[in-house]
Design an enzyme around this catalytic site. Structure first.
Site, PDB file in Angstrom:
ATOM      1  N   ASP A 164       5.655   1.338   7.558  1.00 42.17           N
ATOM      2  CA  ASP A 164       4.258   1.067   7.129  1.00 42.17           C
ATOM      3  C   ASP A 164       3.771   2.191   6.204  1.00 42.17           C
ATOM      4  OD1 ASP A 164       1.687   0.109   6.941  1.00 42.17           O
ATOM      5  OD2 ASP A 164       1.128   0.617   8.994  1.00 42.17           O
ATOM      6  N   ASP A 205       3.883  -5.486   3.001  1.00 46.49           N
ATOM      7  CA  ASP A 205       3.419  -4.426   3.896  1.00 46.49           C
ATOM      8  C   ASP A 205       4.242  -4.550   5.177  1.00 46.49           C
ATOM      9  OD1 ASP A 205       2.163  -2.563   5.426  1.00 46.49           O
ATOM     10  OD2 ASP A 205       0.166  -3.465   5.346  1.00 46.49           O
ATOM     11  N   GLU A 210      -5.252   1.861   1.871  1.00 48.75           N
ATOM     12  CA  GLU A 210      -5.306   0.601   2.614  1.00 48.75           C
ATOM     13  C   GLU A 210      -5.667   0.851   4.065  1.00 48.75           C
ATOM     14  OE1 GLU A 210      -3.416  -2.494   5.302  1.00 48.75           O
ATOM     15  OE2 GLU A 210      -3.094  -0.355   5.183  1.00 48.75           O
ATOM     16  N   GLU A 211      -5.088   1.933   4.607  1.00 52.58           N
ATOM     17  CA  GLU A 211      -5.186   2.197   6.048  1.00 52.58           C
ATOM     18  C   GLU A 211      -6.606   2.523   6.520  1.00 52.58           C
ATOM     19  OE1 GLU A 211      -2.881   1.564   8.031  1.00 52.58           O
ATOM     20  OE2 GLU A 211      -0.908   2.053   7.234  1.00 52.58           O
ATOM     21  N   HIS A 245       0.820  -1.216   0.000  1.00 55.88           N
ATOM     22  CA  HIS A 245       0.000   0.000   0.000  1.00 55.88           C
ATOM     23  C   HIS A 245       0.850   1.259   0.000  1.00 55.88           C
ATOM     24  CE1 HIS A 245       0.157   1.064   4.383  1.00 55.88           C
ATOM     25  NE2 HIS A 245       0.227  -0.251   4.563  1.00 55.88           N
ATOM     26  N   HIS A 272       1.829   3.867  12.598  1.00 52.25           N
ATOM     27  CA  HIS A 272       0.654   4.724  12.774  1.00 52.25           C
ATOM     28  C   HIS A 272       0.955   5.907  13.707  1.00 52.25           C
ATOM     29  CE1 HIS A 272      -2.122   1.127  11.543  1.00 52.25           C
ATOM     30  NE2 HIS A 272      -1.247   1.476  10.615  1.00 52.25           N
TER      31      HIS A 272
HETATM   32  N1  BES Z   1       0.655  -2.601   8.035  1.00 53.07           N
HETATM   33  C1  BES Z   1      -0.572  -2.726   8.747  1.00 53.07           C
HETATM   34  C2  BES Z   1      -0.950  -4.157   9.019  1.00 53.07           C
HETATM   35  C3  BES Z   1      -0.157  -4.897  10.039  1.00 53.07           C
HETATM   36  C4  BES Z   1       0.133  -4.350  11.273  1.00 53.07           C
HETATM   37  C5  BES Z   1       0.220  -6.189   9.783  1.00 53.07           C
HETATM   38  C6  BES Z   1       0.834  -5.093  12.195  1.00 53.07           C
HETATM   39  C7  BES Z   1       0.883  -6.942  10.711  1.00 53.07           C
HETATM   40  C8  BES Z   1       1.197  -6.371  11.924  1.00 53.07           C
HETATM   41  C9  BES Z   1      -1.708  -2.133   7.933  1.00 53.07           C
HETATM   42  O1  BES Z   1      -1.312  -1.002   7.219  1.00 53.07           O
HETATM   43  C10 BES Z   1      -2.815  -1.727   8.880  1.00 53.07           C
HETATM   44  O2  BES Z   1      -2.643  -0.865   9.675  1.00 53.07           O
HETATM   45  N2  BES Z   1      -3.957  -2.390   8.783  1.00 53.07           N
HETATM   46  C11 BES Z   1      -5.090  -2.093   9.645  1.00 53.07           C
HETATM   47  C12 BES Z   1      -6.293  -2.873   9.201  1.00 53.07           C
HETATM   48  C13 BES Z   1      -6.924  -2.408   7.926  1.00 53.07           C
HETATM   49  C14 BES Z   1      -8.108  -3.302   7.568  1.00 53.07           C
HETATM   50  C15 BES Z   1      -7.367  -0.978   8.003  1.00 53.07           C
HETATM   51  C16 BES Z   1      -4.786  -2.487  11.094  1.00 53.07           C
HETATM   52  O3  BES Z   1      -4.022  -3.428  11.296  1.00 53.07           O
HETATM   53  O4  BES Z   1      -5.366  -1.870  11.978  1.00 53.07           O
HETATM   54 ZN    ZN Z   2       0.472  -1.073   6.408  1.00 47.45          ZN
END
Ligand code: BES
Ligand code: ZN
Length: 395
Positions: A224, A286, A258-259, A204, A363
């Protein structure tokens, strides 16, 4: 209780139109159990399918739900809020396909491109990955609704365009979305023998910081996910430098938004499904920058991914990357691979560490290169894997 140091975004379809009074939320069993003990009675369980439930919730309660999941389960996300009942229903109906795609047929394939892969792998450069991470994380934010979010996707487009400028069988396009103003970037290398067979390598493009994840917060997103985009870009650079001409079609994708709920990849994967495209495999990068687990360098997420393809990636790592690897799980559809799995395609997500050892600065404004060790040597391992994946499968 100790507060977790990094912020979560609320996994609400912020990209969608205005917030209705009721929100349709899908959760897994762990969250459902927690909701039953911790949330007041302002929700209704509408539907339960294998491992997932659809709840109807007052929009005001979404924040409480996020807090409960964060405080009790120590998870970010863990639920997805949908714009309509139909979208939520479809998403849990996909659960069947999620298991289906876990075991959907993956190519019966034996590693046989040693010569090509072994000559290209040493050409991959840590410095190139590092430079692109520095560039991408210098945008104040790549938030999907920000001006710099648009500029950063244009930057990825322009970089990729430069790398294919000498090729007539390649193109780069912006994919315009309904759910976000940010476009995704898609680069296509058309296959010379079976152009309808497609392999996808993606990550992403957007970033996010702060509890409410606004477009104004500083969100360098070095790990990220500037790291994933820079990793793929280095794979592309070396492939192009060596005149790589795939027999199957190869697509590089930098997904928008994606976020905020996998918005960009969801639209793309659903469109590919509707158009009956023959996607043979998807690999998602990612977070490749932070080495969090001492005895494992690459960790395959086992949920929303295809078991046979995961095992194949393990073989590729043993053959070409030669680092220790293992398995872990997100516990929910944590990145764009879930969009592809939900659409019935074999997808994998090789990740930087065990889930429990992940980078705690994501984040937030602290997701910088410095806070992930100051260099991209961990990411380089993933660029090797991406290169091996494409050269082996596309030939
Ligand atoms: N990079 C993260 C996902 C992630 C975090 C994978 C920690 C493994 C370990 C991704 O960008 C993210 O933040 N995803 C969201 C969920 C999405 C459906 C919005 C999350 O994990 O809260
Ligand atoms: Zn991510």
């Amino acid at each position: 209780m100790k507060k977790v140091a990094f912020a979560c975004m609320i996994s609400l379809s912020l990209a969608g139109p205005s917030l209705a009074q009721d929100v349709w939320v899908t959760v897994d069993n762990d969250v459902l159990n927690q909701v039953q003990t911790s949330l007041d009675s302002s929700y209704q369980t509408i539907h339960t399918a294998q491992g997932a439930s659809l709840l109807k919730l007052d929009a005001q309660k979404v924040e409480s739900l996020a807090n409960i999941i964060h405080d009790k389960l120590h998870r970010c996300g863990g639920f997805i809020a949908h714009e309509s009942y139909q979208e939520a229903f479809d998403s849990i109906s996909y659960q069947g396909e999620m298991y289906f795609s876990k075991s959907v047929a993956f190519l019966n394939y034996k590693i046989n491109q040693q010569k090509a892969v072994n000559s290209m792998v040493p050409q991959l450069e840590e410095m190139k990955i590092r430079e692109m991470i520095i560039k991408l994380s210098s945008f104040k934010t790549r938030h999907h609704k920000s001006q710099t979010g648009l500029e950063s996707t244009q930057y990825i487009h322009d970089e990729w365009k430069k790398l294919i400028s000498h090729r007539t069988d390649a193109k780069v396009e912006l994919f315009t979305h309904r759910g976000t103003p940010q476009p995704s970037v898609i680069l296509t290398l058309t296959g010379s023998e079976s152009p309808n067979d497609i392999l996808v390598i993606g990550g992403h493009a957007d970033s996010l910081a702060g509890f409410f994840g606004g477009a104004n917060s500083t969100a360098p997103g070095a790990d990220d996910n500037a790291s994933g985009i820079a990793t793929m870009t280095e794979t592309l650079r070396v492939l192009m430098q060596n005149g790589f001409q795939p027999k199957k079609t190869v697509m590089f994708m930098a997904y928008a938004a994606e976020e905020v709920g996998l918005v960009g990849s969801k639209e793309i994967a659903q469109q590919f499904k509707q158009e009956n495209k023959n996607v043979l495999g998807v690999i998602q990068f990612d977070m490749t920058l932070f080495k969090g687990t001492a005895d494992k360098d690459i960790v395959m997420m086992t949920d929303y991914t295809n078991t046979a393809q995961n095992e194949f990636l393990g073989q590729l790592i043993d053959e070409y990357v030669k680092v220790p690897w293992g398995y872990s799980r997100c516990g929910y559809g944590c990145s764009d691979h879930a969009s592809w799995s939900n659409a019935g395609f074999p997808a994998s997500m090789p990740f930087e560490s065990n889930k429990g050892d992940m980078n705690r600065h994501i984040h937030s404004a602290k997701d910088t290169l410095q806070n992930s060790g100051g260099n991209a040597s961990h990411a380089l391992k993933f660029a090797k894997l991406g290169l091996a994946y494409l050269v082996e499968l596309a030939n």
